[in-house]
Design a protein around this motif. Structure first.
Motif, PDB file in Angstrom:
ATOM      1  N   ALA A 141      49.310 -34.650  57.404  1.00 16.03           N
ATOM      2  CA  ALA A 141      48.102 -35.352  57.825  1.00 16.03           C
ATOM      3  C   ALA A 141      47.046 -35.323  56.720  1.00 16.03           C
ATOM      4  N   ALA A 142      46.923 -34.187  56.017  1.00 15.28           N
ATOM      5  CA  ALA A 142      45.949 -34.086  54.931  1.00 15.28           C
ATOM      6  C   ALA A 142      46.295 -35.031  53.797  1.00 15.28           C
ATOM      7  N   CYS A 143      47.566 -35.193  53.508  1.00 13.53           N
ATOM      8  CA  CYS A 143      48.004 -36.108  52.460  1.00 13.53           C
ATOM      9  C   CYS A 143      47.653 -37.552  52.835  1.00 13.53           C
ATOM     10  N   ALA A 144      47.979 -37.942  54.060  1.00  5.33           N
ATOM     11  CA  ALA A 144      47.669 -39.297  54.516  1.00  5.33           C
ATOM     12  C   ALA A 144      46.164 -39.536  54.538  1.00  5.33           C
ATOM     13  N   ASP A 145      45.406 -38.529  54.944  1.00  2.00           N
ATOM     14  CA  ASP A 145      43.955 -38.668  55.012  1.00  2.00           C
ATOM     15  C   ASP A 145      43.357 -38.849  53.623  1.00  2.00           C
ATOM     16  N   ALA A 146      43.870 -38.124  52.625  1.00  2.00           N
ATOM     17  CA  ALA A 146      43.362 -38.247  51.266  1.00  2.00           C
ATOM     18  C   ALA A 146      43.646 -39.635  50.698  1.00  2.00           C
ATOM     19  N   VAL A 147      44.858 -40.141  50.908  1.00  2.00           N
ATOM     20  CA  VAL A 147      45.183 -41.489  50.423  1.00  2.00           C
ATOM     21  C   VAL A 147      44.294 -42.525  51.110  1.00  2.00           C
ATOM     22  N   ASP A 148      44.074 -42.356  52.405  1.00  2.00           N
ATOM     23  CA  ASP A 148      43.205 -43.273  53.139  1.00  2.00           C
ATOM     24  C   ASP A 148      41.785 -43.251  52.567  1.00  2.00           C
ATOM     25  N   TRP A 149      41.297 -42.070  52.203  1.00  2.00           N
ATOM     26  CA  TRP A 149      39.952 -41.960  51.629  1.00  2.00           C
ATOM     27  C   TRP A 149      39.864 -42.700  50.299  1.00  2.00           C
ATOM     28  N   PHE A 150      40.860 -42.525  49.438  1.00  2.00           N
ATOM     29  CA  PHE A 150      40.856 -43.227  48.150  1.00  2.00           C
ATOM     30  C   PHE A 150      40.914 -44.739  48.350  1.00  2.00           C
ATOM     31  N   HIS A 151      41.738 -45.190  49.272  1.00  8.17           N
ATOM     32  CA  HIS A 151      41.798 -46.626  49.532  1.00  8.17           C
ATOM     33  C   HIS A 151      40.457 -47.149  50.043  1.00  8.17           C
ATOM     34  N   GLY A 152      39.809 -46.369  50.893  1.00  8.38           N
ATOM     35  CA  GLY A 152      38.499 -46.770  51.385  1.00  8.38           C
ATOM     36  C   GLY A 152      37.462 -46.868  50.288  1.00  8.38           C
ATOM     37  N   ALA A 153      37.672 -46.106  49.208  1.00  8.73           N
ATOM     38  CA  ALA A 153      36.761 -46.139  48.064  1.00  8.73           C
ATOM     39  C   ALA A 153      37.154 -47.195  47.039  1.00  8.73           C
ATOM     40  N   GLY A 154      38.212 -47.966  47.337  1.00  6.41           N
ATOM     41  CA  GLY A 154      38.623 -49.033  46.439  1.00  6.41           C
ATOM     42  C   GLY A 154      39.525 -48.595  45.308  1.00  6.41           C
ATOM     43  N   MET A 155      40.230 -47.460  45.476  1.00  8.90           N
ATOM     44  CA  MET A 155      41.095 -46.948  44.419  1.00  8.90           C
ATOM     45  C   MET A 155      42.560 -47.020  44.821  1.00  8.90           C
ATOM     46  N   VAL A 156      43.415 -47.303  43.835  1.00  9.78           N
ATOM     47  CA  VAL A 156      44.872 -47.247  43.977  1.00  9.78           C
ATOM     48  C   VAL A 156      45.357 -45.991  43.273  1.00  9.78           C
ATOM     49  N   ILE A 157      46.261 -45.246  43.894  1.00 12.27           N
ATOM     50  CA  ILE A 157      46.754 -43.999  43.305  1.00 12.27           C
ATOM     51  C   ILE A 157      47.897 -44.266  42.338  1.00 12.27           C
ATOM     52  N   GLY A 158      48.877 -45.042  42.752  1.00  8.85           N
ATOM     53  CA  GLY A 158      49.983 -45.405  41.869  1.00  8.85           C
ATOM     54  C   GLY A 158      51.170 -44.482  42.014  1.00  8.85           C
ATOM     55  N   ASP A 159      51.169 -43.367  41.300  1.00  6.61           N
ATOM     56  CA  ASP A 159      52.321 -42.467  41.283  1.00  6.61           C
ATOM     57  C   ASP A 159      52.093 -41.308  42.247  1.00  6.61           C
ATOM     58  N   ILE A 160      52.477 -41.518  43.494  1.00  8.60           N
ATOM     59  CA  ILE A 160      52.434 -40.462  44.504  1.00  8.60           C
ATOM     60  C   ILE A 160      53.808 -39.805  44.530  1.00  8.60           C
ATOM     61  N   SER A 161      53.868 -38.502  44.293  1.00  5.94           N
ATOM     62  CA  SER A 161      55.177 -37.859  44.228  1.00  5.94           C
ATOM     63  C   SER A 161      55.069 -36.359  44.450  1.00  5.94           C
ATOM     64  N   HIS A 162      56.230 -35.701  44.426  1.00  4.62           N
ATOM     65  CA  HIS A 162      56.306 -34.252  44.607  1.00  4.62           C
ATOM     66  C   HIS A 162      55.685 -33.489  43.442  1.00  4.62           C
ATOM     67  N   ALA A 163      55.524 -34.143  42.283  1.00  8.90           N
ATOM     68  CA  ALA A 163      55.070 -33.439  41.087  1.00  8.90           C
ATOM     69  C   ALA A 163      53.573 -33.529  40.864  1.00  8.90           C
ATOM     70  N   ASN A 164      52.893 -34.499  41.481  1.00  9.42           N
ATOM     71  CA  ASN A 164      51.455 -34.645  41.215  1.00  9.42           C
ATOM     72  C   ASN A 164      50.584 -34.448  42.449  1.00  9.42           C
ATOM     73  N   ILE A 165      51.125 -33.808  43.457  1.00  8.31           N
ATOM     74  CA  ILE A 165      50.332 -33.368  44.605  1.00  8.31           C
ATOM     75  C   ILE A 165      50.510 -31.860  44.746  1.00  8.31           C
ATOM     76  N   LEU A 166      49.405 -31.141  44.719  1.00  6.71           N
ATOM     77  CA  LEU A 166      49.419 -29.706  44.982  1.00  6.71           C
ATOM     78  C   LEU A 166      49.031 -29.470  46.437  1.00  6.71           C
TER      79      LEU A 166
END
Length: 316
Positions: A141-166
């Protein structure tokens, strides 16, 4: 000097300690005498889109105080560009907090990457704290919430993966994004040519065309891989959820949304839908009737209207 004002810093003003990490695009060095700051230096700065890199610290400066604090909590965000001869050669960022690390048997401190929650523990990773079933749901849920926040701010993340999320379980389950120079404004250019992490690519979108829809697909992967402890499960596969991580309502919603993620672009579940499905609510609102409040952004700063006079580090 904290780099909090977002202004460019000259490369010659940095006193660096020994290199602590190296990736495909750059090397990372601790900065001497300024606390928790790290310098990422690009291996080939001539491939860097200068304007695209300037957008990232300007985005942080554009946020209201509460949103800026949230950004700092969920991302190792570029604080300012580092320049040499008038060209940006890298940027400063903050070191990940200790709660996002673990100690290997060798005694070395390592980052607590998402992969450690997706793979069963091995001999060398037995000291990694494993999330309980309920904590898995909270991390997803925290992961989905963070992506939703970035999208709401007008940002695209791009490379979402096991290596770049702590991730961390203390004081509560939370996530923290790395490699944030891979982020871009919706419709904007990338800082450098972007590649997908193997087994995390959107089959309908090449990395060079990363968008909120490809983010949505990868969010589905991150959420369900956490809930199944399966690092390779993809939409359309049979789900074997970790027992006890979801109640009947949540499980039904997750299975439905993951099946929906197999659809064409524009039909994938939004990150907010995953957040709602994993919530403790008695009902799920898949399409919110009241839009979530977006982070307050000063667009004049995002457009680059700012004074970029270099500031020295020494003696401050």
């Amino acid at each position: 000097m904290s780099a909090d004002d977002g202004q460019d810093v000259p490369r010659t003003s940095l006193v660096l300690r020994d290199r602590m990490g190296s990736g495909g695009q750059g090397d990372v060095y601790p900065v001497e005498g300024v606390g928790d700051l790290l310098f990422k230096e690009y291996k080939n700065p001539h491939t860097v889109d200068q304007a695209a890199l300037s957008v990232l610290p300007a985005f942080r400066q554009s946020l209201a105080a509460a949103d800026r604090a949230r950004l700092d909590a969920v991302a190792a965000w570029p604080l300012c560009r580092v320049t040499d001869g008038g060209r940006a050669v890298g940027f400063l960022m903050r070191r990940a907090p200790d709660r996002l690390t673990w100690q290997a048997p060798s005694g070395r401190t390592k980052l607590l990457e998402l992969q450690h929650a997706l793979h069963p523990p091995k001999a060398g990773t037995r000291s990694v704290p494993q999330p309980s079933p309920e904590q898995r749901r909270a991390l997803a849920a925290a992961c989905a919430d963070a992506v939703d926040w970035f999208h709401g701010a007008g940002m695209v993340i791009g490379d979402i993966s096991h290596a770049n999320i702590l991730w961390s379980l203390s004081p509560e389950p939370s996530v923290h994004f790395l490699d944030c120079d891979g982020f871009r404004r919706v419709g904007g250019a990338a800082v450098q040519a972007q590649a997908d992490t193997p087994d995390w690519g959107d089959p309908l979108t090449p990395p060079s065309q990363a968008c909120v829809d490809s983010d949505a697909y990868k969010t589905a992967l991150a959420v369900v891989r956490l809930l199944t402890q399966d690092p390779y499960v993809t939409p359309g596969a049979t789900l074997r959820l970790v027992p006890g991580c979801l109640n009947d309502r949540q499980e039904s919603a997750v299975r439905s949304l993951f099946q929906q993620a197999t659809g064409p672009r524009g039909t994938r579940p939004k990150p907010a839908e995953w957040r709602n499905a994993l919530s403790d609510r008695g009902t799920i609102q898949l399409r919110a009737t009241t839009p979530r409040q977006r982070p307050a952004v000063d667009t004049s700063v995002l457009d680059g209207i700012r004074n970029r006079k270099p500031i020295p580090l020494r003696g401050r």
